[in-house]
Every structure is written in structure tokens, then in C-alpha cells.
Write a protein that holds these residues in place. Structure first.
Motif, short mmCIF file in Angstrom:
data_model
loop_
_atom_site.label_atom_id
_atom_site.label_comp_id
_atom_site.label_asym_id
_atom_site.label_seq_id
_atom_site.Cartn_x
_atom_site.Cartn_y
_atom_site.Cartn_z
N UNK A 1 37.11 19.10 -99.22
CA UNK A 1 36.39 17.90 -99.64
C UNK A 1 34.89 18.17 -99.56
N UNK A 2 34.16 17.82 -100.62
CA UNK A 2 32.71 17.98 -100.64
C UNK A 2 32.04 16.68 -100.19
N UNK A 3 31.09 16.79 -99.26
CA UNK A 3 30.31 15.65 -98.78
C UNK A 3 28.84 16.00 -98.92
N UNK A 4 28.07 15.11 -99.57
CA UNK A 4 26.65 15.34 -99.81
C UNK A 4 25.84 14.61 -98.74
N UNK A 5 25.10 15.36 -97.93
CA UNK A 5 24.30 14.81 -96.85
C UNK A 5 22.83 14.73 -97.25
N UNK A 6 22.19 13.63 -96.87
CA UNK A 6 20.73 13.58 -96.92
C UNK A 6 20.26 13.85 -95.49
N UNK A 7 19.89 15.11 -95.23
CA UNK A 7 19.57 15.54 -93.87
C UNK A 7 18.28 14.88 -93.39
#
Length: 443
Positions: free
Chosen positions: A338-344
Motif C-alpha cells: 500500500x502506498x501512503x503519501x506523507x507531508x513530512x
């Protein structure tokens, strides 16, 4: 997980604040208070659509059983029909491959003829598609995210990825001058399209939008005619696409890279139902000696769960949208990633320090060749802000008065912020995807 939905503001260094349950306009008002000395704020997407986006959502907002979603996507994408009570593909692969390239071009060329709606060439006829090669090149585009896969990474084979960049969700239906028969020959049905697994946050902020006329610029128009051609002449489109993939395979071999094909760059078409033959075709040609043996691999990201791809040369990574946690967990239980896009929150932060629902997170920004990743893991991608403004080159403009607002999902358990970004949009470059829009805030 306990997820709250709202808007975050920040810059290239990371997010500065999160406003829960706000509309886009409310988020802008909060941003104005938070940044009293700033006068501009960037955003990705269409302002009217963003403001209409739902303000409340739950992480398990999936409304259909996972097993029903592939069939729904097959019906909605416009590439199926009902024959003797059974839904089948409109693509006949044998007929497509019996077609000459000249015949395929003859069918497709009228659809690819259009004029520019904006810019210095407004009202002038586009000529780049007046040859077979022009249409071939259009069907295997390479944006920044896919181009970087060609780089050599220690311990990882060189790879070169490309795919057809189509208009997502129902934008082709809404903007086409043709009567696109999206459902069983009946034109004009709205709310259906090429991304049935997307949510409103994903659709509202999609980077296909640009300016006041999202489909009128040259990049949006190119995506539109590619999509129209697929829906209106599917066999001719497939024939041309096969030849385009072959060109990509040859080009990758010259670069000493393995060729990768991503059939969905911005779309989410269930190709295993539309054209399953494509996944074994090139391997057969390699075995027959008619194509150099390169080991071409097909892969995609998807928000449609429970796709049946076992036995096919087709690798799948499911995407977290902020509201499909139940689907994500189901896919992980099936052994998929599963791909999860983080705004670090800072440049020193890393996705590999995180866990998502107890699953380890690997760095997905090293390359886009997902078939090389292990299964049953979370692929962490980082959301990067494109700081370039319209009319400027690759240089980094002054950020003294620029901030960015983005709809986000806040995990109260971990403090992480994620976004519903399409992986191909990350690090978007002006030569393929679009720059952020901007609005004035403050005095």
C-alpha cells in the motif's frame, strides 16, 4: 488509526499548521491569520471543486464490498459492453493486432486533430500528431516521477518507466466535444469515469487542473484527446499502444535499462479486464525472437481493491486516499503493498521511521519501479511542493511571500499528515504536469 480531515499550510520545509474540518475558503481564512506577513498562497487543484469538497469523512468510508469494485470500475470506464447477458471488453485484441499501423492511424488521427485554446499558438492546428510516430510517442509519456526511474541506484537494476497519461475520473466525459459512450452505448452519464476508487479529496486536488480552463491548455488537451481516442477507437488505440510499447522497449534496451510500463499514470482503468492479453504479448514476442529479450514489466497504483491479477505480468500497489483505510488493510492482508503519501514535518524526517497500522514503511521515493519492492509493506512517498511559478524556469524563486495549502488527513495516533495525491503527481514538472495555482491573502 484515528484520522481527522482538514487543511494544512506550509512550505517546502514542511507543514506549519493543520485546520480540522474546514472548507477550502475557511482554510484560506485561517492561513491568512496564521501568516499575517504573507501575501500569496499556492494550491493544487480547481478552486470551485476544492471548496465543494466534503468537510467530514471517516477512514472507513468505503461504500462497496472490495469484491464489487473491479466490476464497477470495468463498467464505469466505458471500455466494456454487455453481450448475451455478460459484461465483456470492447477491446478485441486479435482484431486490434490484425490491424495495420496505417489503418490504426487513419482511425485515430481525426481525434488527435485539435487547435490550441491558449498560449502563443492559440487557434493554431496541432501538427505533432500528423504522423504515426507522433501518436506513438503520445501514448507512452514520461513525466518527472517516471523519468527518475532510469537513474542507477546502488543495488537496484536500472529501469525506465513510461505510460499513457490520460484524463482521470470523469473529466473526459465532461469536456469532450464527442458523445463518449461511457456506459453501454448511452452517452452523457455523469459521475462515472476512469477513477471509481477515488474520493472527493483526490478528485478536487488532482493536478490535471490548471488555471481557469483546466482542459484548455496544451497539456490538458493532449490528455483529453488520448482519452477520447481510447474510448472512441479502442482497437486502433490498442494497436498503436502496442507499437508504442515496442518503441519504449527498444529505447530502454539502448539505455541498458529494463523497460517498465505503467498503464495508468493518472487514470485507474482495470486493464486486466479490458485487455489482459497485453501482459503476455511481449513475452511471447521475445520467445519467438521477434523482440529483444528485455523482461518488460507492467505495474500500476490503484484505489480499486480486490483486483485479480494473479498469473499476469502486472504488479499492483494500492493507494491510501485518506478515506479507504479498510480497503488498504484488506489489500495488505492479501499480501499486496500500500502506498501512503506523507507531508513530512521537517527535512530531517523520513518515511522509514514510521509505521502505518503496524506495518513497516519503506522509502518509495528512491524509484518508481514498484515491482522491485517487497510485498506486504507500506510504500512511503513524500509530498513535495513544486515551487516554480508560471513563466519561470528551473530556478527556485523567492519564497519570502509564498506558502502552500493542501487538503490533508491527520493521524491523531502518530501525528502524521498524509495527502490523497496520485503518485505520478509527486514532484510534478511543468513539461508534463502543472504548477500550483495561487491566490492572494492578507493586505
Amino acid at each position: 488509526m484515528a484520522i481527522k480531515r482538514g487543511w494544512a499550510v506550509g512550505d517546502g520545509h514542511g507543514p506549519d499548521a493543520f485546520f480540522e474540518g474546514a472548507t477550502f475558503v475557511e482554510g484560506l481564512a485561517e492561513a491568512e491569520k496564521f501568516y499575517p506577513r504573507h501575501t500569496r498562497i499556492e494550491f493544487a487543484g480547481d478552486i470551485a471543486t476544492l471548496n465543494a469538497s466534503l468537510t467530514q469523512a471517516t477512514p472507513n468510508a468505503s461504500i462497496e464490498k472490495p469484491s464489487a469494485m473491479p466490476g464497477h470500475a470495468f463498467k464505469a470506464c466505458g471500455l466494456s459492453k454487455v453481450v448475451a447477458g455478460k459484461r465483456v471488453s470492447r477491446v478485441n485484441f486479435d482484431e486490434a493486432m490484425d490491424m495495420s499501423l496505417d489503418e490504426a492511424f487513419k482511425r485515430l488521427h481525426p481525434i488527435f486533430r485539435y487547435t490550441y485554446d491558449s498560449g502563443p499558438y492559440i487557434n493554431k492546428q496541432v501538427k505533432v500528431y500528423d504522423t504515426i510516430a507522433g501518436i506513438q510517442n503520445s501514448l507512452m509519456t514520461k513525466n518527472y516521477k517516471l523519468k527518475k526511474s532510469a537513474k542507477s541506484i546502488e543495488g537496484i537494476e536500472r529501469g525506465w518507466s513510461a505510460g499513457p497519461n490520460l484524463l482521470p475520473h470523469n473529466l473526459a466525459l465532461d469536456n469532450s466535444k464527442h458523445k463518449l459512450a461511457l456506459i453501454d452505448g448511452r452517452p452523457g452519464l455523469t459521475g462515472l469515469g476512469l477513477c471509481v476508487g477515488s474520493n472527493d479529496a483526490c478528485r478536487a486536488s488532482c493536478l490535471v487542473y490548471t488555471g481557469n480552463n483546466p482542459i484548455g491548455d496544451k497539456y490538458g488537451k493532449a490528455k483529453l484527446v488520448r482519452t477520447e481516442a481510447l474510448l472512441l477507437e479502442p482497437n486502433a488505440w490498442i494497436r498503436m499502444w502496442v507499437s508504442s510499447i515496442e518503441k519504449h522497449i527498444v529505447a530502454a534496451a539502448k539505455e541498458k535499462s529494463r523497460p517498465y510500463v505503467r498503464p495508468n499514470v493518472l487514470s485507474d482503468i482495470p486493464w486486466e479486464l479490458v485487455c489482459p492479453e497485453i501482459f503476455g504479448f511481449f513475452e511471447k514476442r521475445e520467445r519467438s525472437g521477434r523482440l529483444k529479450k528485455t523482461g518488460v514489466r507492467f505495474y500500476d497504483y490503484t484505489k480499486v481493491p480486490d483486483r485479480k491479477i494473479a498469473g499476469l505480468n502486472y504488479d499492483m500497489t494500492f493507494s491510501f486516499s485518506g478515506t479507504n483505510e479498510a480497503y488498504c488493510l484488506s489489500e495488505l492482508e492479501r499480501g499486496y503493498r500500500v502506498a501512503v503519501v506523507y507531508w513530512l514535518r521537517s527535512k530531517g524526517d523520513s518515511v522509514t521511521r514510521k509505521k502505518w497500522n503496524g506495518y513497516p514503511v519503506i522509502d518509495g521515493d528512491l524509484h518508481d519501479m514498484r515491482p522491485l519492492d517487497p510485498s506486504n509493506v507500506v510504500v512511503g512517498l513524500t509530498y513535495k511542493i513544486d515551487r516554480r511559478k508560471k513563466g519561470e524556469g528551473a530556478g527556485r524563486p523567492s519564497e519570502s511571500n509564498m506558502k502552500f495549502i493542501r487538503e490533508t488527513f491527520f493521524d491523531t495516533d502518530t501525528g502524521d499528515l498524509t495527502v490523497a495525491a496520485t503518485p505520478a503527481d509527486l514532484g510534478a514538472q511543468p513539461d508534463e504536469d502543472v504548477e500550483p495555482n495561487e491566490v492572494a491573502i492578507g493586505p
